[in-house]
Design an enzyme around this catalytic site. Structure first.
Site, mmCIF file in Angstrom:
data_model
loop_
_atom_site.group_PDB
_atom_site.id
_atom_site.type_symbol
_atom_site.label_atom_id
_atom_site.label_comp_id
_atom_site.label_asym_id
_atom_site.label_seq_id
_atom_site.Cartn_x
_atom_site.Cartn_y
_atom_site.Cartn_z
ATOM 1 C CG ASN A 1 -1.914 1.068 1.297
ATOM 2 O OD1 ASN A 1 -1.942 1.810 2.282
ATOM 3 N ND2 ASN A 1 -2.747 1.220 0.298
ATOM 4 C CD1 TRP A 2 5.151 3.710 3.728
ATOM 5 C CD2 TRP A 2 4.001 5.156 2.472
ATOM 6 N NE1 TRP A 2 5.712 4.962 3.897
ATOM 7 C CE2 TRP A 2 5.020 5.877 3.132
ATOM 8 C CE3 TRP A 2 3.166 5.852 1.615
ATOM 9 C CZ2 TRP A 2 5.223 7.238 2.966
ATOM 10 C CZ3 TRP A 2 3.360 7.222 1.449
ATOM 11 C CH2 TRP A 2 4.377 7.905 2.124
ATOM 12 N N GLY A 3 4.201 1.405 -0.383
ATOM 13 C CA GLY A 3 5.183 1.339 -1.463
ATOM 14 C C GLY A 3 4.616 1.818 -2.787
ATOM 15 C CE LYS B 1 3.946 4.885 12.768
ATOM 16 N NZ LYS B 1 2.866 4.590 11.840
#
Length: 425
Positions: free
Chosen positions: A77-79, A270
């Site tokens: 997703n982030w890649g 986090k």
């Protein structure tokens, strides 16, 4: 016809005046912006200048050779969102090759097609980022060695538990002038102690490695909602600015700070706090409790970071990678979401089961990071100093019920140690 004297004088003056001077392009002043926004806006202006400058289609082989070539190692997703950001900038910046290659861990889709074939045909990662076009200059490649062979700027964005194997497979396969950046949130715990992913990349591949972290929920950036991020660098400000230029867009503002470990630990820790926030949500404890958990979590993030690395800066925790990333992850991230389901099921369904059901192939980072943090705390005798971190791991493995997340307040750590005034080795 005789012209009146004033008009004759005017004409003579116009004929004798030199051509008006050519003034340089007007540049906006950023002095009234906050110190956090100004550097990013200045970098964006520089990028726009470079994009606006005329480029000859007939550049020499020498000029072509000096263009940077970008590869993204990872395609989740982030890649995929990162590849989209980069591809939009490589097209308009003359110092980069247009093409952005993206290494894809090959999968067979329910249709029987290979994921890379579908990405290259439809310009869309239908599994991890459906409905979003990546850019025609993004090329999916299932062969890791082939994907990186010509690149001199490597962007790593895979689940952190796979990075050691990836690095080992790349030894001797990358160019000597490669610069790397890690978007990975996690760390490796070895016998000699914790190892940050940027350090792992640097040690195994022999390259400088910056990091990029921030309040970056990928699906929101994919639809160009305003977001911020932080690049952490060690000594070379010029390289950091190149990464800032490569990632920055009008809706994605990137700033740089000279604190790799601080930026990276913020992005790593986090996710542990987000699990705690998810437990609170699953048990419907309310917003006051959640706010308290987030505050205590930030305190433990800062203390743990400064105990591990004395060079970590207090100011880093006020960048996008710090408090902003903590807030967004505790409100809307996948770790919070799955932890909420875990608590609602009273811990009777495992995180592995919930992850497979809820994330469609994406991986949680928080559970493995909580285990790794716990190993560090246990090995160094710090468990009593970090009751929130310790409780999260014990809940994850079933040693404590989810409701125990608020009971840590009965165990108050010694302030002098939590504030980072004592150093452990």
């Amino acid at each position: 016809m005789t012209l009146p004297p004033p008009l004759i004088l005017t004409l003579r003056l116009r004929l004798s005046l030199p051509a008006p001077p050519k003034f340089p392009r007007f540049r906006r002043s950023f002095t009234n912006l906050s110190p956090f926004m100004a550097p990013a806006m200045e970098a964006q202006e520089r990028a726009q200048d470079e994009a606006a400058a005329p480029h000859s289609n007939d550049f020499s082989n020498d000029e072509a050779a000096h263009k940077s070539k970008v590869t993204v190692v990872g395609s989740g997703n982030w890649g995929s969102v990162a590849a989209r950001l980069l591809a939009s900038n490589t097209l308009r910046l003359g110092s980069f090759h247009d093409e952005v290659r993206m290494w894809v861990y090959e999968e067979t889709l329910p249709s029987g097609e290979k994921l890379t074939d579908v990405i290259n045909r439809d310009n869309e990662n239908v599994k991890y980022l459906p409905g979003i076009k990546l850019g025609n200059n993004v090329v999916a490649d299932p062969d890791l060695e082939n994907a990186v062979k010509d690149a001199n700027m490597l962007v790593f964005v895979t689940p952190h538990q796979f990075m050691e194997g990836i690095c080992k497979s790349l030894v001797g396969k990358i160019k000597g002038d490669v610069e790397a950046i890690s978007l990975i949130k996690g760390m490796e715990v070895k016998m000699e102690g914790p190892c940050m992913i940027s350090t792992l990349i640097s040690q195994q591949l022999g390259t400088n490695c910056c990091v990029l972290m921030g309040a970056n929920i990928a699906n929101e950036i994919a639809v160009e909602k305003f977001s911020e991020a932080t690049v952490g660098y060690r000594g070379n400000r010029q390289i950091a600015e190149k990464w800032v230029q490569l990632f920055s867009t009008p809706y994605f503002i990137v700033t740089a700070v000279q604190d790799v470990e601080g930026v990276e630990l913020c992005g790593t820790l986090k996710n542990v706090v987000a699990l705690a926030a998810g437990f609170v949500d699953g048990l419907e404890m309310g917003n006051n409790t959640k706010a308290a958990i987030m505050r205590i979590g930030l305190r433990e993030m800062k203390a743990f970071s400064k105990l591990l690395f004395s060079t970590v800066k207090d100011t880093t925790f006020f960048e996008s990678c710090g408090v902003a990333d903590l807030i967004t992850t505790c409100l809307g991230g996948r770790n919070r979401k799955v932890a909420e389901a875990f608590a609602k099921n009273e811990g009777k369904r495992s995180f592995d089961e919930l992850e497979a059901e809820m994330l469609q192939g994406q991986k949680l980072q928080g559970v493995s990071t909580a285990r790794e943090v716990y190993e560090v705390l246990s090995h160094r005798g710090w468990l009593e100093l970090f009751p929130l971190f310790a409780s999260v791991h014990e809940i994850c493995i079933g040693h404590l019920p989810p409701s125990a997340i608020v009971e840590h307040s009965e165990r108050t750590p010694r302030p002098s140690l939590v504030d980072g005034s004592a150093q452990y080795h």
